[in-house]
Design a protein around this motif. Structure first.
Motif, mmCIF file in Angstrom:
data_model
loop_
_atom_site.group_PDB
_atom_site.id
_atom_site.type_symbol
_atom_site.label_atom_id
_atom_site.label_comp_id
_atom_site.label_asym_id
_atom_site.label_seq_id
_atom_site.Cartn_x
_atom_site.Cartn_y
_atom_site.Cartn_z
ATOM 1 N N GLY A 228 0.809 -1.212 0.000
ATOM 2 C CA GLY A 228 0.000 0.000 0.000
ATOM 3 C C GLY A 228 0.842 1.263 0.000
ATOM 4 O O GLY A 228 0.527 2.245 -0.685
ATOM 5 N N THR A 229 1.935 1.228 0.754
ATOM 6 C CA THR A 229 2.844 2.378 0.788
ATOM 7 C C THR A 229 3.493 2.585 -0.573
ATOM 8 O O THR A 229 3.602 3.721 -1.055
ATOM 9 C CB THR A 229 3.925 2.164 1.858
ATOM 10 N N LEU A 231 2.451 1.510 -3.685
ATOM 11 C CA LEU A 231 1.559 1.809 -4.803
ATOM 12 C C LEU A 231 0.673 3.031 -4.580
ATOM 13 O O LEU A 231 0.180 3.609 -5.550
ATOM 14 C CB LEU A 231 0.677 0.595 -5.109
ATOM 15 N N ALA A 232 0.463 3.427 -3.329
ATOM 16 C CA ALA A 232 -0.428 4.558 -3.049
ATOM 17 C C ALA A 232 0.310 5.762 -2.485
ATOM 18 O O ALA A 232 0.190 6.880 -3.006
ATOM 19 C CB ALA A 232 -1.539 4.117 -2.085
ATOM 20 N N LEU A 233 1.088 5.544 -1.415
ATOM 21 C CA LEU A 233 1.726 6.688 -0.761
ATOM 22 C C LEU A 233 2.824 7.300 -1.624
ATOM 23 O O LEU A 233 2.898 8.535 -1.746
ATOM 24 C CB LEU A 233 2.291 6.273 0.595
ATOM 25 N N GLN A 234 3.697 6.487 -2.213
ATOM 26 C CA GLN A 234 4.813 7.046 -2.971
ATOM 27 C C GLN A 234 4.356 7.901 -4.161
ATOM 28 O O GLN A 234 4.810 9.040 -4.311
ATOM 29 C CB GLN A 234 5.763 5.947 -3.441
ATOM 30 N N THR A 236 1.509 9.368 -4.473
ATOM 31 C CA THR A 236 0.790 10.522 -3.907
ATOM 32 C C THR A 236 1.769 11.597 -3.441
ATOM 33 O O THR A 236 1.568 12.791 -3.704
ATOM 34 C CB THR A 236 -0.093 10.078 -2.730
ATOM 35 N N ALA A 260 4.652 4.994 -9.214
ATOM 36 C CA ALA A 260 3.464 4.145 -9.094
ATOM 37 C C ALA A 260 3.736 2.700 -9.489
ATOM 38 O O ALA A 260 2.827 1.864 -9.429
ATOM 39 C CB ALA A 260 2.338 4.715 -9.966
ATOM 40 N N SER A 288 2.379 -6.501 -5.643
ATOM 41 C CA SER A 288 2.473 -5.141 -6.194
ATOM 42 C C SER A 288 2.553 -5.171 -7.718
ATOM 43 O O SER A 288 2.018 -4.281 -8.383
ATOM 44 C CB SER A 288 3.690 -4.408 -5.611
ATOM 45 N N SER A 292 -0.165 -3.422 -9.996
ATOM 46 C CA SER A 292 0.316 -2.328 -10.842
ATOM 47 C C SER A 292 0.000 -2.563 -12.314
ATOM 48 O O SER A 292 -0.001 -1.612 -13.101
ATOM 49 C CB SER A 292 1.822 -2.121 -10.661
ATOM 50 N N SER A 295 -3.093 -0.571 -12.309
ATOM 51 C CA SER A 295 -2.898 0.857 -12.033
ATOM 52 C C SER A 295 -2.130 1.555 -13.156
ATOM 53 O O SER A 295 -2.471 2.677 -13.548
ATOM 54 C CB SER A 295 -2.188 1.051 -10.693
#
Length: 300
Positions: A228-229, A231-234, A236, A260, A288, A292, A295
């Motif tokens: 989650g970190t 694919l989403a946080l980085q 963002t 991403a 991931s 991805s 995504s």
């Protein structure tokens, strides 16, 4: 989105899937993946790194964007290291590599071939600056694992180990080749381009073989936090940073796609080399990468 999903994302991802299927069927074994990984580690990947940097018009790199990407990578790396070490009491060496897995994208082997298929050879330009930054992350991680993760803190031994790592030299030689083009024979570029072209497919194929041996019945909370970190946080953080660092075109898009992208394979390679627990890392790479695929299809 559908066009990008059908070509090139699925065909490139299919190489990993084929390795996974062949391993599950018994046609391929972990020992064979290890041999393939050694080829990638010692020849194909360093050749590709050299080729990407040496052939890129470095003067055209948006270094402000590269610095932003590097900052986001370090933030994510640090967060997951702290969560793994202090929240889940993981051994120091594993916590370091989990941090690297969260920040280190599979850019060269996964995002680069997708980007160049979609946007042409100009898409490789932003990669060269990020590869230089990632070389710093890679070498620092190897040094930390060698120093703290093996149970015997020995700086001299750690430096000797680092001196034998081809990834230390590939980006440095690539920068030198770009700055001194008249001193580099054309045959060097032919060799590195030819050998480097094998890096992405062979690495993905070997990764599929390795992941086939990872039990997936219990993925674990730490794995999901890591994925989650990544694919989403980085991405963002990178997108928020772009509000301050102005960029446009491929200089803005490609680093965002890299941010991403899925977890890179190199933390797993380091883990196996130093006998560090790698199950969570292997699962994070697989999950991931699967996520991805969707995504990146949306983002491209």
């Amino acid at each position: 989105m559908l066009n990008a999903f059908a070509d090139p994302i699925i065909p490139i991802f299919a190489v990993l899937v084929l390795g996974y299927v062949l391993a599950r069927s018994g046609a391929m074994e972990i020992a064979q993946a290890s041999a393939i990984n050694r080829f990638v580690f010692y020849l194909a990947a360093p050749a590709l790194v050299f080729s990407v940097i040496a052939s890129a018009p470095t003067s055209g790199i948006d270094w402000a964007v590269v610095r932003l990407y590097f900052a986001c990578e370090v933030i994510v790396y640090t967060i997951i290291f702290c969560v793994a070490r202090f929240g889940f009491s993981r051994p120091l060496g594993e916590a370091i590599l989990l941090g690297m897995a969260a920040g280190f994208s599979n850019h060269i082997f996964f995002v680069l071939p997708i980007s160049t298929e979609l946007y042409g050879p100009d898409a490789a330009l932003p990669f060269s600056g990020i590869v230089i930054g990632d070389a710093i992350i890679f070498c620092s991680t190897v040094f930390l694992v060698e120093l703290f993760g093996t149970g015997a803190a020995n700086p001299a031994r750690a430096l000797r180990s680092l001196s034998r790592n081809p990834f230390v030299y590939a980006p440095v030689l690539g920068v030198a080749a770009w700055n001194l083009p008249n001193l580099v024979p054309s045959g060097i570029h032919t060799f590195t381009h030819f050998a480097g072209a094998a890096a992405a497919p062979t690495s993905l194929f070997a990764l599929g073989i390795v992941l086939a041996a990872a039990p997936l019945n219990r993925l674990g909370t730490m794995m999901w936090i890591l994925v989650g970190t990544k694919l989403a946080l980085q991405p963002t953080l990178f997108k928020l940073g772009q509000q301050v660092v102005t960029s446009e075109g491929l200089s803005a898009l490609i680093p965002f796609l890299i941010a991403a992208g899925p977890c890179g394979a190199m933390p797993f390679v380091i883990a196996t080399q130093y006998n560090v627990q790698s199950e969570t890392i292997a699962k994070a790479i697989l999950i991931s990468t699967l996520l991805s695929v969707l995504s990146l299809a949306v983002l491209t």
